[in-house]
Design a protein around this motif. Structure first.
Motif, PDB file in Angstrom:
ATOM      1  N   LEU A  70      -6.509  40.896  42.966  1.00 42.01           N
ATOM      2  CA  LEU A  70      -6.759  41.122  44.383  1.00 42.01           C
ATOM      3  C   LEU A  70      -5.650  42.012  44.924  1.00 42.01           C
ATOM      4  O   LEU A  70      -4.472  41.647  44.887  1.00 42.01           O
ATOM      5  N   VAL A  71      -6.021  43.203  45.394  1.00 45.90           N
ATOM      6  CA  VAL A  71      -5.072  44.156  45.958  1.00 45.90           C
ATOM      7  C   VAL A  71      -5.329  44.211  47.461  1.00 45.90           C
ATOM      8  O   VAL A  71      -6.418  44.620  47.890  1.00 45.90           O
ATOM      9  N   GLN A  72      -4.353  43.784  48.257  1.00 45.38           N
ATOM     10  CA  GLN A  72      -4.581  43.686  49.691  1.00 45.38           C
ATOM     11  C   GLN A  72      -3.449  44.321  50.490  1.00 45.38           C
ATOM     12  O   GLN A  72      -2.291  44.296  50.084  1.00 45.38           O
ATOM     13  N   ARG A  73      -3.819  44.902  51.621  1.00 47.26           N
ATOM     14  CA  ARG A  73      -2.836  45.408  52.552  1.00 47.26           C
ATOM     15  C   ARG A  73      -2.291  44.255  53.399  1.00 47.26           C
ATOM     16  O   ARG A  73      -2.970  43.246  53.606  1.00 47.26           O
ATOM     17  N   SER A  74      -1.094  44.420  53.904  1.00 47.56           N
ATOM     18  CA  SER A  74      -0.496  43.362  54.725  1.00 47.56           C
ATOM     19  C   SER A  74      -1.310  43.104  55.986  1.00 47.56           C
ATOM     20  O   SER A  74      -1.326  41.994  56.514  1.00 47.56           O
ATOM     21  N   PRO A  98      -8.150  36.011  43.826  1.00 48.99           N
ATOM     22  CA  PRO A  98      -8.882  36.545  42.688  1.00 48.99           C
ATOM     23  C   PRO A  98      -9.965  35.580  42.195  1.00 48.99           C
ATOM     24  O   PRO A  98     -11.073  35.998  41.865  1.00 48.99           O
ATOM     25  N   PHE A  99      -9.613  34.252  42.138  1.00 50.30           N
ATOM     26  CA  PHE A  99     -10.585  33.239  41.717  1.00 50.30           C
ATOM     27  C   PHE A  99     -10.675  32.189  42.812  1.00 50.30           C
ATOM     28  O   PHE A  99      -9.684  31.566  43.176  1.00 50.30           O
ATOM     29  N   PHE A 100     -11.891  31.963  43.356  1.00 54.56           N
ATOM     30  CA  PHE A 100     -12.077  31.061  44.488  1.00 54.56           C
ATOM     31  C   PHE A 100     -13.384  30.295  44.303  1.00 54.56           C
ATOM     32  O   PHE A 100     -14.470  30.844  44.465  1.00 54.56           O
ATOM     33  N   TYR A 101     -13.261  29.017  43.955  1.00 56.36           N
ATOM     34  CA  TYR A 101     -14.433  28.145  43.783  1.00 56.36           C
ATOM     35  C   TYR A 101     -14.141  26.866  44.556  1.00 56.36           C
ATOM     36  O   TYR A 101     -13.684  25.861  44.001  1.00 56.36           O
ATOM     37  N   GLY A 146      -2.387  38.420  42.301  1.00 55.28           N
ATOM     38  CA  GLY A 146      -2.497  38.760  43.707  1.00 55.28           C
ATOM     39  C   GLY A 146      -3.088  37.662  44.560  1.00 55.28           C
ATOM     40  O   GLY A 146      -3.567  36.635  44.075  1.00 55.28           O
ATOM     41  N   GLY A 147      -3.034  37.869  45.877  1.00 55.44           N
ATOM     42  CA  GLY A 147      -3.608  36.929  46.826  1.00 55.44           C
ATOM     43  C   GLY A 147      -2.610  35.896  47.300  1.00 55.44           C
ATOM     44  O   GLY A 147      -1.480  35.811  46.808  1.00 55.44           O
ATOM     45  N   GLY A 148      -3.036  35.094  48.280  1.00 50.74           N
ATOM     46  CA  GLY A 148      -2.181  33.995  48.733  1.00 50.74           C
ATOM     47  C   GLY A 148      -1.921  33.009  47.618  1.00 50.74           C
ATOM     48  O   GLY A 148      -0.776  32.663  47.312  1.00 50.74           O
ATOM     49  N   TYR A 149      -3.007  32.534  46.991  1.00 52.11           N
ATOM     50  CA  TYR A 149      -2.971  31.742  45.761  1.00 52.11           C
ATOM     51  C   TYR A 149      -3.923  32.437  44.786  1.00 52.11           C
ATOM     52  O   TYR A 149      -5.132  32.490  45.035  1.00 52.11           O
ATOM     53  N   PRO A 150      -3.459  32.951  43.667  1.00 54.95           N
ATOM     54  CA  PRO A 150      -4.355  33.681  42.775  1.00 54.95           C
ATOM     55  C   PRO A 150      -5.501  32.849  42.207  1.00 54.95           C
ATOM     56  O   PRO A 150      -6.579  33.393  41.947  1.00 54.95           O
ATOM     57  N   PHE A 151      -5.269  31.540  42.022  1.00 57.85           N
ATOM     58  CA  PHE A 151      -6.313  30.690  41.424  1.00 57.85           C
ATOM     59  C   PHE A 151      -6.541  29.492  42.328  1.00 57.85           C
ATOM     60  O   PHE A 151      -5.656  28.659  42.508  1.00 57.85           O
ATOM     61  N   GLU A 184       1.366  35.202  47.365  1.00 60.68           N
ATOM     62  CA  GLU A 184       2.052  35.125  48.647  1.00 60.68           C
ATOM     63  C   GLU A 184       2.592  33.719  48.904  1.00 60.68           C
ATOM     64  O   GLU A 184       3.705  33.564  49.407  1.00 60.68           O
ATOM     65  N   TYR A 185       1.789  32.686  48.563  1.00 65.74           N
ATOM     66  CA  TYR A 185       2.179  31.303  48.863  1.00 65.74           C
ATOM     67  C   TYR A 185       2.524  30.496  47.620  1.00 65.74           C
ATOM     68  O   TYR A 185       3.464  29.716  47.619  1.00 65.74           O
TER      69      TYR A 185
END
Length: 264
Positions: free
Chosen positions: A169-173, A180-183, A201-206, A225-226
């Motif tokens: 996941l590539v995101q701008r601020s 990337p993975f969200f279930y 990437g992402g707040g939580y990648p998984f 991020e988190y």
């Protein structure tokens, strides 16, 4: 384990389409084979069962198999590339690259899109989704709005099987996505069987809040991020995960540490 990358997924190197279309292509014959086509700003709509899609490139369009009251179950998508459309802005309301359920994706490349694989359609009797040897790099849209982008997302999701998949996941601020993975829970999802996923990437990648097993999870160090994971660990029957560094080809260089399931 060799992790999928842009160089090892999608249409083969040197591939040339036999046909280029700028209008939607709708498939209504069961068992049809669709191959060697490029679609530009057009969708591939699957309205039949057991369709095979091979060596197809979609620039801006999506593969949609829930356009009727049920899914086109048995869909197989192999060596397919889905990128952004040339000369057109991406937007937060853009459709997922592939939706909804009842499909198998092998050696698929999704790159530069605001949404990747959607696992959905359980209420439409959409069957299991299997994603193998594939790569998705989801990117903040040009026109952001209320964006919640994911590499793989479950929503009304049937059972999901993942085997050796790379998700970034590539995101701008100013335009953050989800993961990337969200279930998640609370969205009608079912279960997962994950054996081999590298996330970055992402707040939580998984992020996982439904029952299942997770093996060979690799989280890229300091890409979050988190935190590296957000998992309801009480629902997980098997767990094996590590934090790693990777090179530009997405291959792990070094194992930083083991990653216990300690959230949720």
């Amino acid at each position: 384990m060799v992790w999928p990358s842009p160089a090892t997924t999608g249409v083969p190197a040197g591939w040339r389409p036999k046909e280029t279309r700028t209008t939607d292509l709708k498939i209504t014959r069961a068992g049809a084979v669709v191959k060697d086509i490029r679609l530009v700003n057009a969708d591939l709509i699957v309205a039949a069962r057991n369709v095979k899609v091979q060596r197809v490139e979609l620039q801006g369009g999506s593969i949609i198999n829930d356009s009727t009251s049920s899914c086109g179950n048995g869909l197989v998508v192999e060596n397919v590339t889905l990128t952004r459309a040339p000369g057109r802005l991406t937007r937060n309301e853009d459709l997922p690259a592939i939706q909804a359920g009842g499909y198998t994706a092998r050696r698929v490349k999704i790159d530069g899109r605001p949404e990747g694989f959607r696992v959905a359609g359980k209420s439409l009797n959409c069957g299991r989704v299997t994603i193998e040897s594939s790569f998705a790099r989801v990117v903040s849209p040009d026109v952001c709005g209320d964006w919640h982008g994911d590499g793989i997302q479950g929503y009304d999701g049937p059972p999901l099987v993942v085997r050796t998949v790379t998700l970034e996941l590539v995101q701008r601020s100013s335009c953050g996505g989800t993961a990337p993975f969200f279930y998640p829970a609370g969205q009608g999802n079912t279960s997962v069987d994950v054996d081999g996923v590298l996330v970055k990437g992402g707040g939580y990648p998984f992020r996982l809040a439904m029952p299942g097993s997770v093996r060979n999870l690799r989280v890229v160090d300091r890409s979050w991020e988190y935190g590296p994971i957000d998992v309801d660990c009480s629902l997980v029957t098997a767990w094996d995960a590590t934090v790693v560094t990777v090179g530009p080809d997405y291959q792990p260089i070094r194992t930083v540490r083991q990653l216990p399931c300690n959230t949720g």
